[in-house]
Design a protein around this motif. Structure first.
Motif, PDB file in Angstrom:
ATOM      1  N   ARG A 133       0.979  -1.454  -0.067  1.00 49.48           N
ATOM      2  CA  ARG A 133      -0.219  -0.355  -0.220  1.00 49.48           C
ATOM      3  C   ARG A 133       1.081   1.370   0.091  1.00 49.48           C
ATOM      4  O   ARG A 133       1.746   1.047   0.105  1.00 49.48           O
ATOM      5  CB  ARG A 133      -1.210   0.383   1.648  1.00 49.48           C
ATOM      6  N   GLU A 134       0.648   1.970  -0.117  1.00 48.31           N
ATOM      7  CA  GLU A 134       1.206   3.365  -0.489  1.00 48.31           C
ATOM      8  C   GLU A 134       0.090   4.842   0.196  1.00 48.31           C
ATOM      9  O   GLU A 134      -1.302   4.949  -0.028  1.00 48.31           O
ATOM     10  CB  GLU A 134       1.628   4.316  -1.910  1.00 48.31           C
ATOM     11  N   VAL A 135       0.495   6.025   0.389  1.00 55.74           N
ATOM     12  CA  VAL A 135      -0.337   6.415   0.999  1.00 55.74           C
ATOM     13  C   VAL A 135       0.507   7.811   0.598  1.00 55.74           C
ATOM     14  O   VAL A 135       1.220   8.491   0.394  1.00 55.74           O
ATOM     15  CB  VAL A 135       0.286   6.593   3.125  1.00 55.74           C
ATOM     16  N   THR A 136      -0.642   8.695  -0.561  1.00 57.36           N
ATOM     17  CA  THR A 136      -0.460  10.031  -1.303  1.00 57.36           C
ATOM     18  C   THR A 136      -0.707  11.062   0.231  1.00 57.36           C
ATOM     19  O   THR A 136      -1.655  10.753   1.213  1.00 57.36           O
ATOM     20  CB  THR A 136      -1.684   9.848  -2.611  1.00 57.36           C
ATOM     21  N   ARG A 137      -0.164  12.503  -0.590  1.00 57.84           N
ATOM     22  CA  ARG A 137      -1.128  13.692   0.315  1.00 57.84           C
ATOM     23  C   ARG A 137      -2.399  13.171   0.389  1.00 57.84           C
ATOM     24  O   ARG A 137      -2.805  14.310   1.340  1.00 57.84           O
ATOM     25  CB  ARG A 137      -0.257  14.647  -0.894  1.00 57.84           C
ATOM     26  N   PHE A 138      -2.819  13.409  -0.980  1.00 58.09           N
ATOM     27  CA  PHE A 138      -4.178  13.740  -0.534  1.00 58.09           C
ATOM     28  C   PHE A 138      -4.679  13.022   0.092  1.00 58.09           C
ATOM     29  O   PHE A 138      -6.258  12.780   0.709  1.00 58.09           O
ATOM     30  CB  PHE A 138      -5.239  13.613  -2.259  1.00 58.09           C
ATOM     31  N   MET A 139      -4.668  11.419   0.105  1.00 57.81           N
ATOM     32  CA  MET A 139      -4.973  10.817   1.307  1.00 57.81           C
ATOM     33  C   MET A 139      -5.013  10.970   2.255  1.00 57.81           C
ATOM     34  O   MET A 139      -5.969  10.949   3.486  1.00 57.81           O
ATOM     35  CB  MET A 139      -4.507   8.961   0.600  1.00 57.81           C
ATOM     36  N   PHE A 140      -3.478  11.838   2.992  1.00 55.12           N
ATOM     37  CA  PHE A 140      -3.467  11.614   4.411  1.00 55.12           C
ATOM     38  C   PHE A 140      -4.646  12.575   4.727  1.00 55.12           C
ATOM     39  O   PHE A 140      -4.529  12.771   5.669  1.00 55.12           O
ATOM     40  CB  PHE A 140      -2.077  12.018   4.367  1.00 55.12           C
ATOM     41  N   THR A 141      -4.491  13.968   4.053  1.00 53.11           N
ATOM     42  CA  THR A 141      -5.591  15.095   3.862  1.00 53.11           C
ATOM     43  C   THR A 141      -6.348  14.123   4.464  1.00 53.11           C
ATOM     44  O   THR A 141      -7.766  15.131   5.975  1.00 53.11           O
ATOM     45  CB  THR A 141      -5.902  16.215   2.684  1.00 53.11           C
ATOM     46  N   SER A 142      -7.456  13.374   3.368  1.00 52.98           N
ATOM     47  CA  SER A 142      -9.188  13.053   3.605  1.00 52.98           C
ATOM     48  C   SER A 142      -8.840  12.406   5.135  1.00 52.98           C
ATOM     49  O   SER A 142      -9.932  12.704   5.782  1.00 52.98           O
ATOM     50  CB  SER A 142      -9.011  12.027   2.323  1.00 52.98           C
ATOM     51  N   LYS A 143      -7.828  11.587   5.233  1.00 53.60           N
ATOM     52  CA  LYS A 143      -7.343  10.813   6.542  1.00 53.60           C
ATOM     53  C   LYS A 143      -7.968  11.892   7.887  1.00 53.60           C
ATOM     54  O   LYS A 143      -8.813  11.576   8.549  1.00 53.60           O
ATOM     55  CB  LYS A 143      -6.822   9.970   6.603  1.00 53.60           C
ATOM     56  N   LEU A 144      -7.296  12.876   7.347  1.00 56.88           N
ATOM     57  CA  LEU A 144      -6.837  14.582   8.902  1.00 56.88           C
ATOM     58  C   LEU A 144      -8.557  14.584   9.006  1.00 56.88           C
ATOM     59  O   LEU A 144      -8.665  14.758  10.432  1.00 56.88           O
ATOM     60  CB  LEU A 144      -5.752  14.897   8.268  1.00 56.88           C
ATOM     61  N   LEU A 145      -9.017  14.912   7.414  1.00 54.08           N
ATOM     62  CA  LEU A 145     -10.153  15.699   7.980  1.00 54.08           C
ATOM     63  C   LEU A 145     -11.603  14.242   8.305  1.00 54.08           C
ATOM     64  O   LEU A 145     -12.210  15.513   9.814  1.00 54.08           O
ATOM     65  CB  LEU A 145     -10.490  16.107   7.086  1.00 54.08           C
ATOM     66  N   SER A 146     -11.395  13.595   8.503  1.00 52.06           N
ATOM     67  CA  SER A 146     -12.716  12.619   8.918  1.00 52.06           C
ATOM     68  C   SER A 146     -11.914  12.158  10.297  1.00 52.06           C
ATOM     69  O   SER A 146     -12.965  12.290  10.712  1.00 52.06           O
ATOM     70  CB  SER A 146     -12.129  10.904   8.052  1.00 52.06           C
ATOM     71  N   PHE A 147     -10.606  12.161  10.804  1.00 53.73           N
ATOM     72  CA  PHE A 147     -10.365  12.015  12.229  1.00 53.73           C
ATOM     73  C   PHE A 147     -10.983  13.004  13.017  1.00 53.73           C
ATOM     74  O   PHE A 147     -11.504  13.105  13.805  1.00 53.73           O
ATOM     75  CB  PHE A 147      -9.163  11.512  12.597  1.00 53.73           C
ATOM     76  N   SER A 148     -10.732  14.252  12.442  1.00 54.69           N
ATOM     77  CA  SER A 148     -10.673  15.717  13.003  1.00 54.69           C
ATOM     78  C   SER A 148     -12.794  15.233  13.400  1.00 54.69           C
ATOM     79  O   SER A 148     -13.072  16.366  14.135  1.00 54.69           O
ATOM     80  CB  SER A 148     -10.531  16.337  11.985  1.00 54.69           C
ATOM     81  N   TRP A 149     -13.088  15.356  12.517  1.00 55.07           N
ATOM     82  CA  TRP A 149     -14.812  15.753  12.232  1.00 55.07           C
ATOM     83  C   TRP A 149     -15.512  14.435  12.928  1.00 55.07           C
ATOM     84  O   TRP A 149     -16.055  14.690  13.953  1.00 55.07           O
ATOM     85  CB  TRP A 149     -14.856  15.089  10.928  1.00 55.07           C
ATOM     86  N   GLY A 150     -14.759  13.096  13.600  1.00 53.04           N
ATOM     87  CA  GLY A 150     -15.047  11.566  13.846  1.00 53.04           C
ATOM     88  C   GLY A 150     -14.782  12.562  15.835  1.00 53.04           C
ATOM     89  O   GLY A 150     -15.754  12.268  16.635  1.00 53.04           O
ATOM     90  N   LEU A 151     -13.272  12.933  15.929  1.00 53.44           N
ATOM     91  CA  LEU A 151     -13.030  13.514  17.089  1.00 53.44           C
ATOM     92  C   LEU A 151     -14.177  14.304  18.009  1.00 53.44           C
ATOM     93  O   LEU A 151     -14.710  14.266  18.818  1.00 53.44           O
ATOM     94  CB  LEU A 151     -11.512  14.180  16.924  1.00 53.44           C
TER      95      LEU A 151
END
Length: 753
Positions: A133-151
């Motif tokens: 697997r690889e983590v792109t910059r766009f994927m990392f930003t999406s995960k950051l936004l989703s985690f913040s929203w969930g928190l």
């Protein structure tokens, strides 16, 4: 630009317009010093920005921006909304400054996401790579936004659940329940945004905006039962309408499908118009059925008729308040309530004001309001507009937020949600102060209408009860005046007898030595040898002149005994016998120590206050203690005790106190019992100051005890001595008993004959 995109863009534009309307409403209802209002505006502003961003993306206005920024634009709005929603939730349920840390954190997370999407740091497109697997910059930003929203969602949920569990107030619990529903809708909208279903997600965001706008700006939350009834009624009526529409359409189509003039469009239009006309009646029928099934329909007319019958003969204000408040508590399901009596205070220099006096309702009576200015907006509503005033108005309307401090404090202490005035035709005479319902809901319009009807029915009974109370007070005052008159007449009669006894006794005592002296002087005057001497003649004539003057004085005393005597002047005030006796004990402490006598008192602190002349009673106890010290040898004891006498005791007809002064002295001869307090009685028209002068002149013990008796009896009390035995060797001691009545407001006190 495709047609679907245009329709979608219009939907986003409509949502933005709706958010704008909510913003305008929030600004209009903006309250002073209410942080929740500003946070609500920020939240609605975030939703408005999100809707405008979606519309701009849909119509292609954001093509100039980077692709990653445009794709994450809805997520930015979602994160911003979640941050403001957490701050708003924290402020509403903790009633304090919000967690300010959440706003900078929210903005920092948002800025980080924008920086990553814009690649302002020059990061590679693939941030981390692995064989699987690889983590792109766009994927990392999406995960950051989703985690913040969930928190933020988790924090909001914990805050709402914690507030529901911690609070004991029904209003907070109800608000938390409604807030949880809004949170569920917001969560659904967020999930739809994450899966890029922006249109239904925007519709759910509109619902969250409406719900939060209502919960923050509305103090009076609806009763949950009414909400359930409304939802079930409209839902059932709507479902029935759809079924009737479908059945009607199918039936008409099956019947007239082959006719040349049949048009399905006209058929649908006809059925729609028919259902619109039919829907109100259908809704009322469904609502009545739902209320019957849920047992929420209340026959308040019967309650009012029952109340009218019960209060028609009530003239006691406390009983009227109890009956009225009990009915309100039963019908409207509140725990307590209070009735206030309203009295107008005239003011020559300005407008009138009112004072509010609480009557016993259910529970402890609330504080009174001594001064409600006529110019106050509260008085203008209750007195001028003659309508109920609710806590929601006090919270929401700006003119109520500048009330005087004493009115604000009174409103907080009363803890009422609704104030209902009671009016006669011309006057404001009463006020109902009622809290929220047991469920935490405020009163509905039907409830307020019922309360106003109840207030109208109460006004006549309340006015009659107040008139009866005034007449009762006047009657009590008259009885007090009559009792005081009777007491004074009795006091005058006793003083008259005391004066007559004194004059007669002293006159007869003086006559015997005066007769002897006059006889011998007359013999000397008849002696010619003595009278021939100028010096002795002058002395004898002086003695004769003095005897004649003394005889005239005795004659005047006997004459005085036959005329109407005056009365002892008594200034009545509440007196603590403990304070009086304790003060005398401290004054005599040096004398007591010098004599090595133990002087103590016990049980005086439990005695109630008596009404009498403080100086006179102080003289009584001072002399009796001195008397006990005089007749008690060194090393002896003087003990002063007291007890409360109930009504109709053996010693007094009325409620009073008994004080006993006991010594360990030589005692008193039993032969002196009859003359102990009667060696001297009050002079005619004597005052207490004259008694002071007599005592200061050094009267004999019997005379001083006579003064003591006169003072005690002038207070409608009694005094006597026990342990009548005199023995200088065995020291039997003596007991002086003083009984004093408690001066009642409506009944005079009379000692037992």
């Amino acid at each position: 630009m495709s047609s679907s995109m245009t329709v979608t863009g219009l939907l986003y534009l409509c949502a933005a317009g709706f958010f704008l309307l909510l913003l305008v409403r929030a600004f209009k209802k903006l309250r002073i010093y209410k942080l929740t209002d500003y946070l609500l505006i920020f939240y609605l502003g975030a939703l408005l920005t999100t809707a405008l961003g979606l519309m701009a993306e849909e119509v292609g206005w954001l093509d100039v921006l980077l692709h990653d920024v445009v794709r994450h634009l809805p997520n930015y709005g979602l994160l911003l909304s979640a941050g403001f929603l957490y701050a708003l939730t924290y402020t509403v349920f903790r009633d304090r400054k919000p967690g300010w840390w959440s706003i900078p954190l929210n903005l920092s997370l948002l800025a980080t996401a924008v920086i990553l999407d814009a690649n302002l740091l020059g990061l590679p497109e693939v941030l981390w790579a692995a064989p699987w697997r690889e983590v792109t910059r766009f994927m990392f930003t999406s995960k950051l936004l989703s985690f913040s929203w969930g928190l933020y969602l988790v924090l909001i949920l914990l805050e709402v659940l914690g507030s529901y569990r911690r609070s004991v107030r029904p209003l907070i619990k109800k608000r938390a329940a409604f807030w949880a529903v809004v949170l569920v809708v917001f969560t659904g909208a967020s999930v739809l945004f994450l899966i890029r279903e922006h249109v239904p997600g925007t519709f759910l965001l509109v619902l969250t905006g409406v719900g939060l706008n209502f919960l923050v700006l509305t103090y009076r939350l609806p009763d949950l039962r009414y909400v359930i009834v409304a939802v079930l009624s409209h839902g059932t009526a709507g479902l029935i309408s759809l079924l009737l529409y479908a059945l009607g359409f199918l039936l008409l189509e099956r019947t007239f499908l082959n006719r040349w003039w049949y048009e399905p469009v006209y058929t649908g239009l006809f059925l729609g118009v028919w259902l619109l006309a039919f829907y109100p009646g259908l809704l009322n029928t469904v609502r009545a059925t739902v209320e019957t099934l849920l047992d929420t329909e209340i026959d308040r007319q019967e309650d009012l008729r029952t109340f009218s019958r019960r209060m028609s003969s009530i003239l006691d204000i406390d009983l009227l308040s109890q009956v009225t408040i009990d009915l309100i508590c039963e019908v409207l399901e509140v725990e307590r309530g209070f009735l206030y009596l309203v009295d107008e205070q005239e003011n020559e220099q300005g407008p009138s004001s009112w004072s509010l006096r609480a009557v016993q309702g259910t529970g402890e009576p609330p504080p009174d309001l001594d001064h409600l200015p006529g110019a106050s907006p509260v008085a203008k509503v209750l007195r001028g507009e003659k309508r109920p005033l609710t806590q929601s108005e006090l919270e929401m309307i700006p003119r109520y937020q500048t009330l005087p401090e004493h009115i604000v404090q009174w409103l907080e202490e009363v803890e009422a949600d609704t104030f209902v005035p009671i009016h006669t035709e011309d006057d404001w005479i009463g006020l109902f102060a009622l809290p929220l319902k047991k469920t935490g809901a405020s009163f509905t319009e039907e409830d307020l209408e019922f309360l106003m009807t109840l207030a109208d029915q109460t006004s006549v009974a309340l006015q009659n009860a107040r008139l009866a109370e005034n007449l009762t007070n006047i009657d009590h005052e008259l009885r007090r005046a009559q009792a005081s008159t009777n007491t004074m007449l009795d006091r005058i009669s006793r003083i008259k007898r005391s004066a007559s006894d004194f004059i007669s006794l002293k006159a007869h005592e003086l006559r015997t030595p005066l007769t002897v002296m006059s006889g011998y002087t007359q013999l000397l005057a008849n002696d010619d040898k003595l009278m021939a001497d100028e010096y002795y003649a002058k002395l004898i004539k002086g003695i004769l002149s003095g005897s004649e003057s003394l005889q005239k004085i005795i004659d005047n005393m006997l004459y005085t005994a036959s005329i109407q005597p005056g009365a002892v002047t008594i200034d009545s005030e509440p007196i603590s016998l403990l304070s009086v006796i304790d003060s005398i004990s401290r004054e005599l402490s040096e004398k007591v120590q010098a004599r090595k006598i133990t002087l103590s008192h016990d049980g005086l602190g439990t005695l109630p206050e008596v009404y009498g002349d403080s100086a006179a009673l102080r003289k009584v106890f001072r002399y009796l203690i001195n008397y006990a010290m005089t007749h008690t040898p060194s090393g002896g004891k003087i003990t002063i005790t007291g007890r409360h006498l109930p009504l109709q005791s053996d010693l007094l007809r009325w409620e009073g106190v008994e004080v006993v002064i006991r010594d360990t002295g030589i005692g008193i001869d039993s032969d002196a019992q009859q003359r102990l307090f009667r060696d001297f009685a009050l002079p005619v028209g004597a005052s207490l100051r004259e008694i002071d002068r007599h005592q200061d002149a050094g009267q004999k013990s019997g005379e001083q005890l006579a003064y003591v008796r006169s003072i005690v009896e002038s207070h409608n009390g009694r005094i006597w001595v026990e342990l009548l035995e005199k023995d200088k060797e065995h020291l039997p001691g003596s007991e002086f008993h003083i009984v004093l009545p408690l001066q009642q407001q409506t009944h005079p006190t009379r000692p037992v004959k």
